[in-house]
Scaffold this motif. Structure first.
Motif, PDB file in Angstrom:
ATOM      1  N   TYR A 116      -2.348  11.104  -2.819  1.00 28.57           N
ATOM      2  CA  TYR A 116      -0.903  11.318  -2.213  1.00 28.57           C
ATOM      3  C   TYR A 116      -0.669  10.448  -1.125  1.00 28.57           C
ATOM      4  O   TYR A 116      -1.699  10.345  -0.286  1.00 28.57           O
ATOM      5  N   GLY A 117       0.306   9.477  -0.999  1.00 26.79           N
ATOM      6  CA  GLY A 117       0.617   8.499   0.055  1.00 26.79           C
ATOM      7  C   GLY A 117       1.815   7.597  -0.354  1.00 26.79           C
ATOM      8  O   GLY A 117       2.191   7.686  -1.696  1.00 26.79           O
ATOM      9  N   GLU A 118       2.189   6.911   0.495  1.00 23.33           N
ATOM     10  CA  GLU A 118       3.558   5.962   0.254  1.00 23.33           C
ATOM     11  C   GLU A 118       2.980   4.355   0.359  1.00 23.33           C
ATOM     12  O   GLU A 118       1.991   4.268  -0.056  1.00 23.33           O
ATOM     13  N   GLU A 119       3.696   3.780   1.108  1.00 22.23           N
ATOM     14  CA  GLU A 119       3.372   2.204   1.366  1.00 22.23           C
ATOM     15  C   GLU A 119       1.811   1.885   1.674  1.00 22.23           C
ATOM     16  O   GLU A 119       1.387   1.098   1.333  1.00 22.23           O
ATOM     17  N   ASP A 120       1.580   2.714   2.694  1.00 20.60           N
ATOM     18  CA  ASP A 120       0.110   2.525   3.333  1.00 20.60           C
ATOM     19  C   ASP A 120      -0.783   2.799   2.044  1.00 20.60           C
ATOM     20  O   ASP A 120      -2.019   2.007   2.256  1.00 20.60           O
ATOM     21  N   LEU A 121      -0.853   3.548   1.485  1.00 19.43           N
ATOM     22  CA  LEU A 121      -1.696   3.944   0.213  1.00 19.43           C
ATOM     23  C   LEU A 121      -1.574   2.929  -0.620  1.00 19.43           C
ATOM     24  O   LEU A 121      -2.796   2.305  -0.959  1.00 19.43           O
ATOM     25  N   VAL A 122      -0.599   2.302  -1.082  1.00 16.92           N
ATOM     26  CA  VAL A 122      -0.631   1.070  -2.087  1.00 16.92           C
ATOM     27  C   VAL A 122      -1.438  -0.089  -1.248  1.00 16.92           C
ATOM     28  O   VAL A 122      -2.123  -0.763  -2.001  1.00 16.92           O
ATOM     29  N   LYS A 123      -1.234  -0.275   0.082  1.00 19.72           N
ATOM     30  CA  LYS A 123      -2.109  -1.487   0.693  1.00 19.72           C
ATOM     31  C   LYS A 123      -3.442  -0.998   0.567  1.00 19.72           C
ATOM     32  O   LYS A 123      -4.444  -1.887   0.479  1.00 19.72           O
ATOM     33  N   ASP A 124      -3.772   0.058   0.748  1.00 18.43           N
ATOM     34  CA  ASP A 124      -5.330   0.643   0.991  1.00 18.43           C
ATOM     35  C   ASP A 124      -5.942   0.639  -0.347  1.00 18.43           C
ATOM     36  O   ASP A 124      -7.138   0.159  -0.395  1.00 18.43           O
ATOM     37  N   LEU A 125      -5.239   0.896  -1.471  1.00 18.10           N
ATOM     38  CA  LEU A 125      -5.816   1.030  -2.789  1.00 18.10           C
ATOM     39  C   LEU A 125      -5.995  -0.629  -3.166  1.00 18.10           C
ATOM     40  O   LEU A 125      -6.769  -0.966  -4.024  1.00 18.10           O
ATOM     41  N   GLU A 126      -5.020  -1.378  -2.659  1.00 17.61           N
ATOM     42  CA  GLU A 126      -5.196  -2.613  -3.148  1.00 17.61           C
ATOM     43  C   GLU A 126      -6.616  -3.315  -2.341  1.00 17.61           C
ATOM     44  O   GLU A 126      -6.896  -4.344  -3.043  1.00 17.61           O
ATOM     45  N   LYS A 127      -6.943  -2.844  -1.460  1.00 14.76           N
ATOM     46  CA  LYS A 127      -8.277  -3.195  -0.830  1.00 14.76           C
ATOM     47  C   LYS A 127      -9.339  -2.553  -1.608  1.00 14.76           C
ATOM     48  O   LYS A 127     -10.639  -3.275  -1.578  1.00 14.76           O
ATOM     49  N   ILE A 128      -9.126  -1.821  -2.690  1.00 14.58           N
ATOM     50  CA  ILE A 128     -10.230  -1.374  -3.550  1.00 14.58           C
ATOM     51  C   ILE A 128     -10.201  -1.787  -4.936  1.00 14.58           C
ATOM     52  O   ILE A 128     -10.975  -2.322  -5.534  1.00 14.58           O
ATOM     53  N   PHE A 129      -9.174  -1.852  -5.667  1.00 13.86           N
ATOM     54  CA  PHE A 129      -8.860  -2.130  -6.885  1.00 13.86           C
ATOM     55  C   PHE A 129      -8.137  -3.768  -6.968  1.00 13.86           C
ATOM     56  O   PHE A 129      -7.414  -4.099  -6.359  1.00 13.86           O
ATOM     57  N   PRO A 130      -8.697  -4.346  -8.223  1.00 13.67           N
ATOM     58  CA  PRO A 130      -8.163  -5.682  -8.427  1.00 13.67           C
ATOM     59  C   PRO A 130      -6.955  -5.900  -8.981  1.00 13.67           C
ATOM     60  O   PRO A 130      -6.722  -6.244 -10.039  1.00 13.67           O
ATOM     61  N   LEU A 131      -5.963  -5.040  -8.666  1.00  6.36           N
ATOM     62  CA  LEU A 131      -4.624  -4.887  -9.152  1.00  6.36           C
ATOM     63  C   LEU A 131      -3.577  -5.207  -8.401  1.00  6.36           C
ATOM     64  O   LEU A 131      -3.643  -5.041  -7.004  1.00  6.36           O
ATOM     65  N   ASP A 132      -2.475  -5.709  -8.745  1.00  8.14           N
ATOM     66  CA  ASP A 132      -1.241  -5.625  -8.036  1.00  8.14           C
ATOM     67  C   ASP A 132      -0.272  -4.468  -8.147  1.00  8.14           C
ATOM     68  O   ASP A 132       0.465  -4.291  -8.969  1.00  8.14           O
ATOM     69  N   LEU A 133      -0.707  -3.600  -7.280  1.00  3.66           N
ATOM     70  CA  LEU A 133      -0.329  -2.222  -7.052  1.00  3.66           C
ATOM     71  C   LEU A 133       1.062  -2.105  -6.437  1.00  3.66           C
ATOM     72  O   LEU A 133       1.901  -1.439  -6.716  1.00  3.66           O
ATOM     73  N   GLN A 134       1.584  -3.156  -5.699  1.00  2.00           N
ATOM     74  CA  GLN A 134       2.716  -3.348  -5.066  1.00  2.00           C
ATOM     75  C   GLN A 134       3.788  -3.399  -5.996  1.00  2.00           C
ATOM     76  O   GLN A 134       4.859  -2.947  -5.851  1.00  2.00           O
ATOM     77  N   ASN A 135       3.512  -4.233  -7.249  1.00  2.00           N
ATOM     78  CA  ASN A 135       4.354  -4.428  -8.109  1.00  2.00           C
ATOM     79  C   ASN A 135       4.419  -3.704  -9.519  1.00  2.00           C
ATOM     80  O   ASN A 135       4.951  -3.804 -10.461  1.00  2.00           O
ATOM     81  N   LEU A 136       3.412  -2.675  -9.306  1.00  2.00           N
ATOM     82  CA  LEU A 136       3.162  -1.814 -10.298  1.00  2.00           C
ATOM     83  C   LEU A 136       4.460  -0.682 -10.304  1.00  2.00           C
ATOM     84  O   LEU A 136       4.655  -0.035  -9.075  1.00  2.00           O
ATOM     85  N   LYS A 137       5.031  -0.576 -11.415  1.00  2.00           N
ATOM     86  CA  LYS A 137       6.375   0.440 -11.280  1.00  2.00           C
ATOM     87  C   LYS A 137       5.879   1.766 -11.613  1.00  2.00           C
ATOM     88  O   LYS A 137       4.657   1.941 -12.209  1.00  2.00           O
ATOM     89  N   THR A 138       6.340   2.654 -11.094  1.00  2.00           N
ATOM     90  CA  THR A 138       6.324   4.073 -11.142  1.00  2.00           C
ATOM     91  C   THR A 138       6.214   4.425 -12.602  1.00  2.00           C
ATOM     92  O   THR A 138       7.130   4.096 -13.276  1.00  2.00           O
ATOM     93  N   ASN A 139       5.281   5.348 -12.876  1.00  4.77           N
ATOM     94  CA  ASN A 139       4.767   5.816 -14.277  1.00  4.77           C
ATOM     95  C   ASN A 139       4.127   4.898 -15.088  1.00  4.77           C
ATOM     96  O   ASN A 139       4.001   5.029 -16.362  1.00  4.77           O
ATOM     97  N   HIS A 140       3.761   3.614 -14.450  1.00  6.26           N
ATOM     98  CA  HIS A 140       2.910   2.563 -15.414  1.00  6.26           C
ATOM     99  C   HIS A 140       1.666   2.581 -14.851  1.00  6.26           C
ATOM    100  O   HIS A 140       1.189   3.158 -14.015  1.00  6.26           O
ATOM    101  N   SER A 141       0.677   2.567 -16.179  1.00  5.44           N
ATOM    102  CA  SER A 141      -0.940   2.796 -15.847  1.00  5.44           C
ATOM    103  C   SER A 141      -1.501   1.293 -15.926  1.00  5.44           C
ATOM    104  O   SER A 141      -1.059   0.414 -16.568  1.00  5.44           O
TER     105      SER A 141
END
Lengths: 377, 126
Positions: A69-94
């Motif tokens: 659970y988290g908001e903007e900070d979580l997106v940034k922190d997960l991007e430090k882990i996964f090679p994904l563009d999570l900032q542009n990943l839409k809600t409900n997309h996998s």
């Protein structure tokens, strides 16, 4: 005659569908600490073919469902882990991705879905607890993380699945591939994604344990059948999909495993995620070994750890998975070979019980996918 | 099937004159699951009691086939090589594996009869 016996331990974990598996005469194996059905009474080949022709139900409740659970900070922190563009990943997309170490070795492969104010990550059963600890540490314990054992996960795969599921949960056919949503079922919220691991169109349904059995019974009443882990393995192998512990492990990187398509190009070129230096280096300079498809010429099956030779008897690699593909109607395998010998149609030899059998490097998948890309009207 | 003998490795054996026909039991095929590949000993080769005499593979795993008695292979069943699924459908008749010219008849004495085998298969659960 056979030495293949699998015993079931005391204290083994069971999913919410365990009773139903027994009712349908499942043969059980221990898998990642769970008592799971390897097959039902019709057997792996029939179950495999039924999934390709109609609709198979897979109990994948042993897999981890991790909510962070988290908001903007979580997106940034997960991007430090996964090679994904999570900032542009839409809600409900996998997205399919990996949890890596600094050497880009794979701890686990996973599906990550962006939800309102959280992420859902589906983890392999054998890895989920370790993944949880790694992620907790990487995220500095900043976010609420729940590895939810109160939810079951049921996959419905095959061409009739959309029609069958839609009769039980209205409007699920509106989902497109790698896209999910919350639906109302028996006054509870259940999360449905259009995804799977068989090479067929299908869905994965995350719902509370108390609903799992009755939901599955309704799928069966509409014409779907329970399918065991045996057919799940032959289906995913024909579809050219990796299985953790076989094609993927801590010593292999996404570049070596030929999964670079799963990484965001922008993220890979900008770096800044765990393992990114190794990934860029390997993308520029290549890797010593690479994952390939292998088609034996005859009927012989090359199992995991079968040694691979080139036509001048040089050892060039090893098989990571191999079985009989019921839809291909012949043996299929995947493995790692020296990059120099990884071209399609390269003649290779598989050493099986002391004899060398001819085979060819081939493209993947062995069986053409039937994913639904766009939403049905 | 009263003239059938059985081994602890789940092979059956039927003797006619000096020749033994050998295959795997129905119980074995049920445990193995769908059989998709079989390898048989070559005609003319000699096999030793309890030694390897081929391989069967199901969708799940490969398993060795052992011969319950010694002898020289005089025939092998190409029909099951071409269509291994026959082993699941007709294991104790048409889907025999190979025929041996029996070397030592006394080796047959230690094998189980049908009743003994059924009890063994049930108890071993394997």
């Amino acid at each position: 005659m056979y030495r293949w016996v699998e015993r079931v331990n005391v204290g083994i974990k069971k999913t919410s569908l365990n009773k139903l598996h027994k009712e349908y005469q499942a043969k059980f194996v221990e898998f990642a600490g769970y008592e799971m059905p390897i097959q039902y009474k019709e057997g792996i080949i029939e179950e495999h073919k039924f999934t390709r022709a109609k609709s198979g139900i897979f109990d994948v409740s042993h897999m981890g469902q991790l909510f962070i659970y988290g908001e903007e900070d979580l997106v940034k922190d997960l991007e430090k882990i996964f090679p994904l563009d999570l900032q542009n990943l839409k809600t409900n997309h996998s997205k399919y991705s990996f949890l890596m170490n600094d050497a880009a070795g794979i701890h686990d492969d996973l599906i990550i879905t962006k939800l309102e104010s959280c992420f859902l990550i589906i983890l392999n059963a054998a890895c989920k607890e370790n993944d949880f600890e790694i992620l907790k540490q990487l995220l500095n314990n900043k976010y609420k993380m729940v590895l939810d054992e109160k939810r079951s996960l049921i996959a419905i795969q095959g061409p009739k699945s959309a029609e069958i599921l839609n009769q039980i949960i209205n409007n699920t056919t509106s989902l497109s591939f790698m896209n999910g949503d919350w639906f109302e079922y028996e006054n509870q919220k259940i999360f449905v994604t259009r995804s799977g691991y068989t090479g067929e169109d299908g869905f994965e349904v995350s719902l509370s344990n108390d609903l799992a059995e009755q939901f599955t019974k309704r799928l069966i009443n509409k014409g779907a059948k329970l399918i065991g882990l045996g057919a799940r393995d032959t289906l995913r192998l024909e579809a050219g999909l990796c299985l953790y512990g076989h094609e993927l492990d801590i010593k292999k990187t996404p570049v070596e495993s030929n999964l670079k398509w799963a990484m965001s190009k922008v993220r890979v070129s900008n770096g800044g995620f765990i393992g990114s230096k190794i990934i860029s280096d390997q993308l520029i300079n290549g890797t010593k070994q690479i994952r390939v498809g292998i088609k034996p010429e005859g009927k012989v099956i090359a199992r995991e750890k079968t040694k691979i030779f080139n036509d001048s008897e040089l050892l060039i690699g090893e098989v990571t998975s191999g079985t009989f593909g019921p839809s291909v109607n012949g043996p299929v395998a995947m493995g790692y070979v020296d990059n120099k010998f990884s071209e399609k149609n390269t003649k290779i030899f598989l050493e099986i019980r002391g004899k060398k059998y001819p085979a060819n490097i081939c493209g993947l998948p062995f069986y053409k996918k039937n994913y639904v890309k766009g939403a049905n009207k | 099937m009263s003239d059938f003998k059985f081994s602890k490795e789940h092979e059956w054996l039927k003797v006619e004159g000096g020749i033994a026909t050998i295959g795997i039991t129905k119980h074995a095929t049920e445990m193995l699951g769908d059989i998709v590949f079989v390898e048989l000993p070559d005609v003319g080769s000699s096999v030793e009691k309890d030694g390897n005499a081929g391989v069967v593979e199901s969708t799940k795993a490969a398993s060795d086939v052992y011969t319950p008695i010694s002898g020289e292979v005089v025939e092998n069943n190409q029909a099951i090589v071409d269509d291994p699924a026959k082993i699941n459908s007709d294991p104790e008749n048409g889907a025999w594996f190979f025929k041996l010219k029996i070397k030592d008849k006394t080796e047959i004495d230690s094998l189980m009869n049908k009743e003994e085998y059924e009890k063994f298969a049930k108890e071993s659960g394997s």
